[in-house]
Design a protein around this motif. Sequence first.
Motif, PDB file in Angstrom:
ATOM      1  N   GLN A  38       0.800  -1.258  -0.118  1.00  0.00           N
ATOM      2  CA  GLN A  38       0.178  -0.005   0.055  1.00  0.00           C
ATOM      3  C   GLN A  38       0.909   1.383   0.005  1.00  0.00           C
ATOM      4  N   ILE A  39       1.886   1.107   0.754  1.00  0.00           N
ATOM      5  CA  ILE A  39       2.999   2.511   0.752  1.00  0.00           C
ATOM      6  C   ILE A  39       3.572   2.683  -0.636  1.00  0.00           C
ATOM      7  N   MET A  40       3.933   1.514  -1.070  1.00  0.00           N
ATOM      8  CA  MET A  40       4.581   1.753  -2.566  1.00  0.00           C
ATOM      9  C   MET A  40       3.538   2.265  -3.654  1.00  0.00           C
ATOM     10  N   GLU A  41       2.443   1.710  -3.599  1.00  0.00           N
ATOM     11  CA  GLU A  41       1.578   2.238  -4.437  1.00  0.00           C
ATOM     12  C   GLU A  41       1.201   3.577  -4.286  1.00  0.00           C
ATOM     13  N   ALA A  42       1.122   4.025  -3.003  1.00  0.00           N
ATOM     14  CA  ALA A  42       0.593   5.531  -2.764  1.00  0.00           C
ATOM     15  C   ALA A  42       1.787   6.518  -3.380  1.00  0.00           C
ATOM     16  N   VAL A  43       3.063   6.026  -3.087  1.00  0.00           N
ATOM     17  CA  VAL A  43       4.109   6.807  -3.382  1.00  0.00           C
ATOM     18  C   VAL A  43       4.163   6.720  -4.987  1.00  0.00           C
ATOM     19  N   ARG A  44       3.898   5.670  -5.629  1.00  0.00           N
ATOM     20  CA  ARG A  44       3.946   5.461  -7.157  1.00  0.00           C
ATOM     21  C   ARG A  44       2.761   6.505  -7.514  1.00  0.00           C
ATOM     22  N   ARG A  45       1.552   6.612  -7.039  1.00  0.00           N
ATOM     23  CA  ARG A  45       0.428   7.240  -7.415  1.00  0.00           C
ATOM     24  C   ARG A  45       0.619   8.872  -7.194  1.00  0.00           C
ATOM     25  N   LEU A  46       0.971   9.098  -6.077  1.00  0.00           N
ATOM     26  CA  LEU A  46       1.151  10.495  -5.590  1.00  0.00           C
ATOM     27  C   LEU A  46       2.358  11.320  -6.219  1.00  0.00           C
ATOM     28  N   PHE A  47       3.364  10.793  -6.339  1.00  0.00           N
ATOM     29  CA  PHE A  47       4.580  11.372  -7.045  1.00  0.00           C
ATOM     30  C   PHE A  47       5.056  10.907  -8.291  1.00  0.00           C
ATOM     31  N   ASN A  48       4.513   9.920  -9.076  1.00  0.00           N
ATOM     32  CA  ASN A  48       4.595   9.580 -10.451  1.00  0.00           C
ATOM     33  C   ASN A  48       6.124   9.130 -10.460  1.00  0.00           C
ATOM     34  N   VAL A  49       6.487   7.891  -9.566  1.00  0.00           N
ATOM     35  CA  VAL A  49       7.782   7.667  -9.552  1.00  0.00           C
ATOM     36  C   VAL A  49       7.533   5.894  -9.427  1.00  0.00           C
ATOM     37  N   HIS A  50       8.417   5.226  -9.752  1.00  0.00           N
ATOM     38  CA  HIS A  50       8.345   3.645  -9.585  1.00  0.00           C
ATOM     39  C   HIS A  50       9.259   3.122  -8.455  1.00  0.00           C
ATOM     40  N   PRO A  51       8.579   2.882  -7.267  1.00  0.00           N
ATOM     41  CA  PRO A  51       9.450   2.308  -6.182  1.00  0.00           C
ATOM     42  C   PRO A  51       9.934   1.022  -6.492  1.00  0.00           C
ATOM     43  N   ILE A  52      11.228   0.670  -5.863  1.00  0.00           N
ATOM     44  CA  ILE A  52      12.001  -0.560  -6.032  1.00  0.00           C
ATOM     45  C   ILE A  52      11.561  -1.446  -4.680  1.00  0.00           C
ATOM     46  N   SER A  53      11.758  -0.707  -3.428  1.00  0.00           N
ATOM     47  CA  SER A  53      11.625  -1.472  -2.317  1.00  0.00           C
ATOM     48  C   SER A  53      11.053  -0.630  -1.244  1.00  0.00           C
ATOM     49  N   CYS A  54      10.476  -1.208   0.028  1.00  0.00           N
ATOM     50  CA  CYS A  54      10.096  -0.384   0.956  1.00  0.00           C
ATOM     51  C   CYS A  54      10.303  -1.200   2.435  1.00  0.00           C
ATOM     52  N   THR A  55      10.945  -0.274   3.257  1.00  0.00           N
ATOM     53  CA  THR A  55      11.345  -0.950   4.560  1.00  0.00           C
ATOM     54  C   THR A  55      10.401  -0.055   5.701  1.00  0.00           C
ATOM     55  N   THR A  56       9.923  -0.936   6.493  1.00  0.00           N
ATOM     56  CA  THR A  56       8.959  -0.137   7.408  1.00  0.00           C
ATOM     57  C   THR A  56       9.405  -0.501   8.906  1.00  0.00           C
ATOM     58  N   MET A  57       9.330   0.452   9.808  1.00  0.00           N
ATOM     59  CA  MET A  57       9.599   0.083  11.054  1.00  0.00           C
ATOM     60  C   MET A  57       8.600   0.923  12.107  1.00  0.00           C
ATOM     61  N   ASN A  58       8.403   0.260  12.906  1.00  0.00           N
ATOM     62  CA  ASN A  58       7.476   1.173  14.192  1.00  0.00           C
ATOM     63  C   ASN A  58       8.399   1.667  15.143  1.00  0.00           C
ATOM     64  N   VAL A  59       8.150   3.124  15.406  1.00  0.00           N
ATOM     65  CA  VAL A  59       9.067   3.905  16.320  1.00  0.00           C
ATOM     66  C   VAL A  59       8.490   4.107  17.581  1.00  0.00           C
ATOM     67  N   GLY A  60       8.995   3.690  18.539  1.00  0.00           N
ATOM     68  CA  GLY A  60       8.631   3.898  19.907  1.00  0.00           C
ATOM     69  C   GLY A  60       8.375   5.247  20.300  1.00  0.00           C
ATOM     70  N   GLY A  61       7.571   5.780  21.152  1.00  0.00           N
ATOM     71  CA  GLY A  61       7.493   7.130  21.920  1.00  0.00           C
ATOM     72  C   GLY A  61       8.550   7.175  22.960  1.00  0.00           C
ATOM     73  N   LYS A  62       9.018   8.682  22.921  1.00  0.00           N
ATOM     74  CA  LYS A  62      10.342   8.687  23.720  1.00  0.00           C
ATOM     75  C   LYS A  62       9.815   9.383  25.445  1.00  0.00           C
ATOM     76  N   PRO A  63       9.992   8.947  26.227  1.00  0.00           N
ATOM     77  CA  PRO A  63       9.833   9.630  27.697  1.00  0.00           C
ATOM     78  C   PRO A  63       9.834  11.121  27.725  1.00  0.00           C
ATOM     79  N   LYS A  64       9.039  11.881  28.242  1.00  0.00           N
ATOM     80  CA  LYS A  64       8.661  12.824  28.174  1.00  0.00           C
ATOM     81  C   LYS A  64       8.348  13.325  29.545  1.00  0.00           C
ATOM     82  N   ARG A  65       8.418  14.557  30.022  1.00  0.00           N
ATOM     83  CA  ARG A  65       8.000  14.642  31.625  1.00  0.00           C
ATOM     84  C   ARG A  65       7.490  16.386  31.264  1.00  0.00           C
ATOM     85  N   GLN A  66       6.356  16.690  31.880  1.00  0.00           N
ATOM     86  CA  GLN A  66       5.824  18.094  31.828  1.00  0.00           C
ATOM     87  C   GLN A  66       5.538  18.312  33.242  1.00  0.00           C
TER      88      GLN A  66
END
Length: 95
Positions: A38-66
């Motif tokens: 889905q990500i590769m198809e979205a990039v292809r349709r929105l930017f008119n390019v031909h993606p070769i590959s896609c790497t995904t990762m989940n980024v965890g939230g950082k600890p913050k204090r207020q």
Amino acid sequence: MIQYEDILIEPVLSEKANQLREEGKYVFKVNPLSTKPQIMEAVRRLFNVHPISCTTMNVGGKPKRQRYRKGYTADWKKAIVKLPKEEKISIFEGV
């Protein structure tokens, strides 16, 4: 069905992302429920390019204090999309 505009949330603009862009890799913050095809198809349709590959990762939230409360920033999903050497996304290049 998810629209292509809903899959790509925003580009990631950091020093490391700028170095990857020189290699033909573009970094995006994406919808956590989206898949690699889905990500590769979205990039292809929105930017008119031909993606070769896609790497995904989940980024965890950082600890913050207020004041006296502890918490975390939100978790998010990052996608790195590789393009052929002859193709570029003009929005990133400042054209």
